[in-house]
Scaffold this motif. Structure first.
Motif, short mmCIF file in Angstrom:
data_model
loop_
_atom_site.label_atom_id
_atom_site.label_comp_id
_atom_site.label_asym_id
_atom_site.label_seq_id
_atom_site.Cartn_x
_atom_site.Cartn_y
_atom_site.Cartn_z
N GLU A 121 9.58 -27.63 -35.16
CA GLU A 121 10.67 -28.30 -34.44
C GLU A 121 11.70 -28.85 -35.42
N SER A 122 12.90 -29.07 -34.93
CA SER A 122 13.96 -29.64 -35.76
C SER A 122 13.69 -31.10 -36.07
N ALA A 123 13.92 -31.47 -37.33
CA ALA A 123 13.82 -32.87 -37.75
C ALA A 123 15.14 -33.36 -38.32
N GLU A 124 16.22 -32.72 -37.95
CA GLU A 124 17.52 -33.13 -38.48
C GLU A 124 17.83 -34.58 -38.11
N HIS A 125 17.35 -35.02 -36.94
CA HIS A 125 17.67 -36.37 -36.47
C HIS A 125 16.86 -37.45 -37.17
N THR A 126 15.79 -37.08 -37.86
CA THR A 126 15.01 -38.09 -38.59
C THR A 126 15.15 -37.96 -40.11
N TRP A 127 15.73 -36.86 -40.57
CA TRP A 127 15.91 -36.68 -42.01
C TRP A 127 16.83 -37.79 -42.53
N GLY A 128 16.41 -38.43 -43.58
CA GLY A 128 17.16 -39.56 -44.13
C GLY A 128 16.61 -40.90 -43.72
N MET A 129 15.70 -40.91 -42.75
CA MET A 129 15.10 -42.17 -42.29
C MET A 129 13.87 -42.52 -43.12
N GLY A 130 13.48 -43.79 -43.04
CA GLY A 130 12.24 -44.22 -43.63
C GLY A 130 11.05 -43.80 -42.79
N THR A 131 9.87 -44.02 -43.32
CA THR A 131 8.66 -43.54 -42.64
C THR A 131 8.40 -44.28 -41.33
N PHE A 132 8.65 -45.59 -41.30
CA PHE A 132 8.33 -46.35 -40.10
C PHE A 132 9.19 -45.92 -38.91
N ASP A 133 10.50 -45.79 -39.13
CA ASP A 133 11.38 -45.34 -38.05
C ASP A 133 11.05 -43.91 -37.65
N THR A 134 10.77 -43.08 -38.63
CA THR A 134 10.45 -41.68 -38.31
C THR A 134 9.18 -41.60 -37.47
N ASN A 135 8.14 -42.29 -37.89
CA ASN A 135 6.89 -42.24 -37.13
C ASN A 135 7.08 -42.79 -35.72
N ARG A 136 7.86 -43.86 -35.59
CA ARG A 136 8.12 -44.42 -34.26
C ARG A 136 8.83 -43.41 -33.36
N ILE A 137 9.86 -42.77 -33.90
CA ILE A 137 10.61 -41.80 -33.10
C ILE A 137 9.74 -40.61 -32.72
N MET A 138 8.92 -40.15 -33.64
CA MET A 138 8.04 -39.03 -33.34
C MET A 138 7.08 -39.37 -32.20
N ILE A 139 6.57 -40.58 -32.19
CA ILE A 139 5.65 -40.99 -31.12
C ILE A 139 6.42 -41.14 -29.80
N GLU A 140 7.60 -41.73 -29.87
CA GLU A 140 8.41 -41.88 -28.65
C GLU A 140 8.76 -40.53 -28.04
N GLU A 141 9.07 -39.56 -28.88
CA GLU A 141 9.49 -38.25 -28.38
C GLU A 141 8.33 -37.38 -27.93
N ASN A 142 7.18 -37.53 -28.58
CA ASN A 142 6.07 -36.62 -28.29
C ASN A 142 4.97 -37.24 -27.45
N GLY A 143 4.80 -38.55 -27.50
CA GLY A 143 3.79 -39.20 -26.69
C GLY A 143 2.89 -40.10 -27.51
N SER A 144 2.40 -41.15 -26.88
CA SER A 144 1.61 -42.16 -27.58
C SER A 144 0.23 -41.66 -27.97
N ASP A 145 -0.19 -40.52 -27.44
CA ASP A 145 -1.50 -39.98 -27.81
C ASP A 145 -1.41 -39.02 -28.99
N PHE A 146 -0.23 -38.90 -29.59
CA PHE A 146 -0.07 -38.14 -30.83
C PHE A 146 -0.24 -39.07 -32.03
N ASP A 147 -0.70 -38.51 -33.13
CA ASP A 147 -0.64 -39.17 -34.43
C ASP A 147 0.38 -38.44 -35.28
#
Length: 707
Positions: A135-161
């Motif tokens: 999948e595209s990660a253009e929208h998270t490239w340049g972000m720190g790990t905490f924001d990136t992980n939060r966005i990934m969970i918000e977009e994919n679901g709370s049952d993802f790691d």
């Protein structure tokens, strides 16, 4: 392995260049267990050691073993394997992380993820059971790990790691790490290899399970381990301070079983929670034992502690979670969590000292909290403190005035550092992560930094630096804790060794005479020295060093926690405080349905350890022209022998060692390992004994096989 008990049964391959996503059967790699061992076999077979870390041809492998996600206590680990970009020889190395992602990965049906090639754009890999996409990660490239992980969970679901890289990984900073959960990370530059492939994150959801061959036997083993064997963090087997049920407590009053009556999580939801007593056989109180903040910072930690967290399948909650209100005044994040070096060493960024914030003595915890959050956010790895020590050393030795252009030097906010302002750490860590200016070369790694800035022999041999080897990494519980044994296993890898077998014992607070008997019963008389009362090398110490060294490879292949395993000691007086070294084999038998013995575990451990050694020999031959690992890899910095000049080696009160004695230690260790004493390279007989005859043939073809 037809029923796939323990193992998930599949290896997932994602080729970013072609977009191909395939799976293969794990069965052909079973002799290499999983995790580290499986990854070493794939790397050896598929990645020529002429490859550079950031080449498209390099691979990075996430691996778990048969015990992870089975329910074995303290098994929430994942191993990450690739090539080094920053240590001498540029050989094979590993990062390791806990959290919860290893379990989800296994439940999705995989024992390993092999990432190959390079994506054309910035991407993340999404694993949703057997549905795998790029999948595209253009929208998270340049972000720190905490924001990136939060966005990934918000977009994919709370049952993802999710595990993500920060700006350091994106910018190919050698000192980089990836982050999962709230603070679990795999370092050693592995994040930069992901960055070189344009991968920002891996997200995983698994809805399957791990099959257990003998559930009743497995349940009995788990209960036995929790009631009789497990202690506090690092398996410290006596409490830090006296408790009514305990015969012993730590003489220093401080160890990693720091929970005690009157010690509280001061900011717990609903009000403070007192740790109370934790009798060793009360499994419902195990989570109260660690109280890691107390161990790190003393009583002040209670004011800021919210709770403790930890990894899947682990009752020992070793991550102190804090809410540090004073950081709000600096517009910095106040929620902080970690368990190891990123949260205990950040005052080193302040060579002129730090100042208290609210309470007397609170400077250390607040500064360390701010620094931890910055390191993890930007995905900067500190090489077990070397990054911070290197900055401090260079500041005190006038290196920055010499190497930084005047304009850059004048623009550095030295005033923030001198004021003890926590924003100083965020500034310098961001410089490193984004490769801004000459000062950012602090992120290159010890070996390359010393060359670039011409730091000289003084840098390597300064006791302050704690760099154990001229290859560019520090001791990890070396001679200061474990005499010759600690030095031997500290110099065997291509990064710091991460071995806790012995510090878990000698640092436990258990009386010396008690753990001495436990170890001497197995390894022989004289295998263990009293603290600061060292003795010359002997054969028993060599056997002990081999046990610790090969055992680390087992832990990273079965993927259990080396901070807790092996179960050498017990908190039970009825057992004379002795643990159970057969437990790994017992769990393997119960989980896989195959009969495992301690000898089987040791043989697999030796196999993987020799793979590490052979690949290191080949890399050093290719990149350094070396034919002798003893002379060129297994080097020991002079401070080990020259520190504390007022003492002679083996005098009571010192931890310094003797050069000639350490050469004897190498002789004995190589003999125990079945390696050539002159070169430190495995012999054909040894490689064939452990099932690596093909590696012996390779060494012979390269002119590296000992005669």
């Amino acid at each position: 392995m037809s029923a796939n008990y323990g193992w998930a049964g599949k290896i997932l391959r994602v080729n970013l260049t072609t977009g191909s996503i395939t799976t293969e059967d794990t069965a052909k790699y079973q002799d290499y267990i999983g995790g580290m061992g499986l990854a070493y076999k794939i790397m050896y077979d598929e990645v020529p050691l002429t490859t550079k870390a950031y080449d498209e041809a390099n691979k990075i492998i996430f691996g778990v073993g048969p015990l992870t996600a089975s329910g074995v206590p303290c098994s929430g680990r994942m191993n990450v394997t690739t090539l080094s970009a920053w240590t001498k020889g540029y050989s094979i190395l590993d990062g390791h992380m806990g959290g919860h992602i290893a379990h989800n990965f296994k439940y999705a049906g995989y024992d390993a993820l092999v990432i190959e090639g390079k994506a054309a754009g910035h991407v993340y890999i999404k694993i949703d059971d057997d549905k795998v996409t790029i999948e595209s990660a253009e929208h998270t490239w340049g972000m720190g790990t905490f924001d990136t992980n939060r966005i990934m969970i918000e977009e994919n679901g709370s049952d993802f790691d999710v595990v993500s890289i920060g700006q350091a990984g994106e910018n190919l900073v050698n000192y980089s790490c990836m982050l999962t959960s709230s603070c679990d990370s795999a370092g050693a530059g592995t994040a930069a290899v992901l960055g070189s492939k344009n991968v920002k994150s891996v997200v995983v959801r698994g809805t399957g399970n791990v099959k257990i061959a003998n559930p009743a036997e497995f349940k009995e083993l788990c209960d036995y381990m929790l009631r009789e064997l497990i202690g506090g963090n690092n398996n410290h087997n006596v409490p830090a301070v006296p408790q009514s049920w305990a015969e012993y407590s730590a003489p220093s009053g401080n160890n990693r079983w720091a929970g005690a009556p009157g010690r509280v999580w001061g900011l717990a939801e609903g009000g403070p929670i007192d740790m109370g007593e934790q009798p060793y056989d009360d499994i419902n109180k195990i989570a109260y034992r660690c109280m890691k903040g107390q161990f790190d910072f003393g009583d002040i930690a209670q004011k800021y502690m919210v709770k403790v967290g930890g990894c899947s399948s682990c009752p020992v909650r070793c991550y102190a979670e804090y809410e540090m209100a004073p950081l709000a005044e600096y517009e910095l994040p106040t929620r902080v969590s970690n368990t190891c070096m990123p949260i205990i060493y950040n005052t080193t960024w302040y060579p002129e000292g730090v100042k208290d914030f609210v309470d007397e003595g609170d400077a250390s915890i607040i500064i360390n909290g701010a620094g931890e959050r910055a390191l993890d956010n930007f995905g900067v790895w500190e090489n077990y403190g070397n990054l911070l020590r290197e900055f401090n050393w260079c500041y005190k030795h006038g290196v920055f005035e010499r190497v930084l252009p005047k304009e850059e030097y004048d623009a550095v906010p030295w005033d923030l550092m001198k004021e003890g302002n926590p924003k100083w750490m965020w500034w310098i860590i961001e410089q490193i992560a984004t490769k801004k200016g000459e000062i950012s070369h602090l992120g290159d790694g010890t070996y390359l930094l010393a060359e670039r800035w011409n730091l000289g022999q003084e840098f390597w041999d300064d006791n302050y630096m704690q760099t154990i080897s001229y290859n560019g990494y520090p001791r990890h519980h070396g001679s200061e804790d474990v005499y010759q044994v600690g030095v031997l296993y500290s110099i065997m890898y291509n990064r710091d060794c991460m071995i806790h077998h012995m510090i878990n014992i000698v640092g436990s607070g258990c009386p010396y005479e008690v753990y001495k008997k436990t170890l001497e019963d197995e390894f022989g008389e004289g295998c263990v020295d009293m603290p600061k009362k060292y003795t010359p090398m002997n054969r028993s110490k060599a056997r002990l060093a081999k046990w610790a060294f090969i055992g680390k490879q087992w832990h990273d292949s079965a993927t259990v926690c080396n901070w807790m395993w092996p179960m050498t000691q017990s908190p039970a007086k009825s057992r004379n405080y002795k643990g159970d070294h057969d437990l790994d084999a017992k769990f393997m038998s119960a989980v896989t349905g195959e009969k495992w013995t301690r000898a089987d575990v040791d043989l697999a451990s030796e196999r993987i350890s020799n793979m590490l050694r052979v690949m290191t020999a080949i890399s050093f031959n290719i990149n350094e022209g070396s034919t002798n690992l003893r002379e060129d890899h297994d080097t020991i910095c002079n401070w080990v022998f020259d520190k504390e000049p007022e003492f002679k080696a083996f005098e009571e009160g010192t931890v310094k060692l003797d050069r000639a004695d350490m050469e004897l230690a190498k002789d004995m260790f190589y003999e125990e390992m079945g390696w050539d004493v002159k070169t430190g390279i495995p012999t054909r007989a040894t490689l064939e004994r452990v099932g690596l005859g093909y590696m012996a043939d390779d060494l012979a073809a390269r002119g590296l096989l000992p005669a």
